[in-house]
Write an enzyme that holds these catalytic residues in place. Sequence first.
Site, PDB file in Angstrom:
ATOM      1  N   MET A 115       0.912  -1.285   0.152  1.00 60.39           N
ATOM      2  CA  MET A 115       0.004   0.100   0.055  1.00 60.39           C
ATOM      3  C   MET A 115       0.899   1.239   0.139  1.00 60.39           C
ATOM      4  SD  MET A 115      -3.377  -0.927   1.756  1.00 60.39           S
ATOM      5  CE  MET A 115      -2.933  -0.756   3.789  1.00 60.39           C
ATOM      6  N   GLY A 116       2.243   1.002  -0.511  1.00 59.85           N
ATOM      7  CA  GLY A 116       3.207   2.314  -0.488  1.00 59.85           C
ATOM      8  C   GLY A 116       3.609   2.526   0.881  1.00 59.85           C
ATOM      9  N   ALA A 117       4.004   3.928   0.881  1.00 63.90           N
ATOM     10  CA  ALA A 117       4.875   4.525   2.228  1.00 63.90           C
ATOM     11  C   ALA A 117       5.842   3.323   2.267  1.00 63.90           C
ATOM     12  CB  ALA A 117       3.758   4.448   3.076  1.00 63.90           C
ATOM     13  N   HIS A 139       9.799  -3.480   3.206  1.00 63.50           N
ATOM     14  CA  HIS A 139       9.179  -3.613   1.840  1.00 63.50           C
ATOM     15  C   HIS A 139      10.431  -3.840   0.789  1.00 63.50           C
ATOM     16  CE1 HIS A 139       5.857  -1.161   3.156  1.00 63.50           C
ATOM     17  NE2 HIS A 139       5.278  -2.085   2.701  1.00 63.50           N
ATOM     18  N   ASP A 196       2.286  -9.444   9.322  1.00 63.35           N
ATOM     19  CA  ASP A 196       0.996  -9.604   9.131  1.00 63.35           C
ATOM     20  C   ASP A 196       0.499 -11.036   8.973  1.00 63.35           C
ATOM     21  OD1 ASP A 196       0.241  -6.686   8.654  1.00 63.35           O
ATOM     22  OD2 ASP A 196       1.622  -6.910   6.793  1.00 63.35           O
ATOM     23  N   GLN A 241      -2.745 -11.994   7.804  1.00 66.52           N
ATOM     24  CA  GLN A 241      -2.809 -11.701   6.415  1.00 66.52           C
ATOM     25  C   GLN A 241      -2.222 -12.798   5.572  1.00 66.52           C
ATOM     26  OE1 GLN A 241      -2.705  -7.888   4.332  1.00 66.52           O
ATOM     27  NE2 GLN A 241      -0.729  -8.334   3.761  1.00 66.52           N
ATOM     28  N   ARG A 276       3.212   2.576   9.171  1.00 69.77           N
ATOM     29  CA  ARG A 276       2.525   3.384  10.268  1.00 69.77           C
ATOM     30  C   ARG A 276       3.487   4.131  11.028  1.00 69.77           C
ATOM     31  NH1 ARG A 276      -2.966   1.941  10.615  1.00 69.77           N
ATOM     32  NH2 ARG A 276      -3.500   0.274   8.925  1.00 69.77           N
TER      33      ARG A 276
HETATM   34  O1  PAF Z   1      -0.077  -5.628   3.454  1.00 72.91           O
HETATM   35  C1  PAF Z   1      -0.451  -4.798   2.803  1.00 72.91           C
HETATM   36  O2  PAF Z   1       0.172  -3.724   2.473  1.00 72.91           O
HETATM   37  C2  PAF Z   1      -1.938  -4.896   2.400  1.00 72.91           C
HETATM   38  O3  PAF Z   1      -2.890  -5.460   3.034  1.00 72.91           O
HETATM   39  C3  PAF Z   1      -2.070  -5.407   0.808  1.00 72.91           C
HETATM   40  C4  PAF Z   1      -1.450  -7.240   0.953  1.00 72.91           C
HETATM   41  C5  PAF Z   1      -0.939  -4.937  -0.220  1.00 72.91           C
HETATM   42  C6  PAF Z   1      -3.630  -5.594   0.326  1.00 72.91           C
HETATM   43  O4  PAF Z   1      -4.042  -4.190   0.254  1.00 72.91           O
END
Ligand code: PAF
Length: 279
Positions: free
Chosen positions: A30-32, A37, A150, A153, A187
Amino acid sequence: MLVCTSILELKNHIKKARQEGKTIGFVPTMGALHNGHISLIDRAKAESDIVVCSVFVNPTQFNNTQDLAVYPRTLEADCAMLTLAYCDFVFAPSIAEMYPEPNQIKFDFGNLEYVMEGKFRPGHFNGVGVVVSKLFNIVMPDIAFFGQKDIQQCAVINRLIIDLSFQIKLVICETEREIDGLAMSSRNRNLSVEQRQIAPNLYKNMKDCRQLLEEGKPVNEVKNYLQNALKQINGIELEYFEIVDRTSLESIETYIPNQSAMCIAAFLGKTRLIDNILI
Ligand code: PAF
């Protein structure tokens, strides 16, 4: 590095790469962006020929409009970092490109929806499931790279891949941490100087709890220990601390080494941080 905003444009580039026999690695974000990343991009570069990174702040996974409003959006800086990391394609679509019509589909991830993040952020994993399915259909990667931070996730994406028969290998990469142990997160940039100073207490206290478990302290006492320890720190408001089975993510009463995880979520002011460690 090419930045594509249209699905068709990106698909055409990927089609060409596939025709040349190249494998595609995918890092959804989601950038930032931060170094966490970039470590995913590095891993994707090492394991695939072409790397695609998506940068899209997905509105359907936010159950709190304020959280969506303040989510940092830094596409220019993200692209600069991705260029330095030798990423090949950035996919940065608009909301209209991703959601030409309001989304109707609903996923049911069973128990994963009702524990931890699912419990405190109702609808969140449906939004993640929807957007990641869309992104998988657009990019059709061979390998997708997600961060261990995450953890829930990752479990949801694993279910998605199995249940929808995506031919994609899921690679879960270790959490990258700052020198003081704070898990890297987009964040973190919303933390004040004071909040940034106390934030590493989440990880520090989980490490203390790991030691207590290893010494044989019962799970419920360890949970109480952490709750009490964080109560002493002004500015941290614990949302949950769970000791769970690593696969089902259900709470456990007895610690089983190498099969469990500790997961935490807490507010520092308006900023909500999550973290976990495998134990
Ligand atoms: O982990 C994230 O940044 C988001 O949940 C993802 C996997 C890009 C989905 O929007």
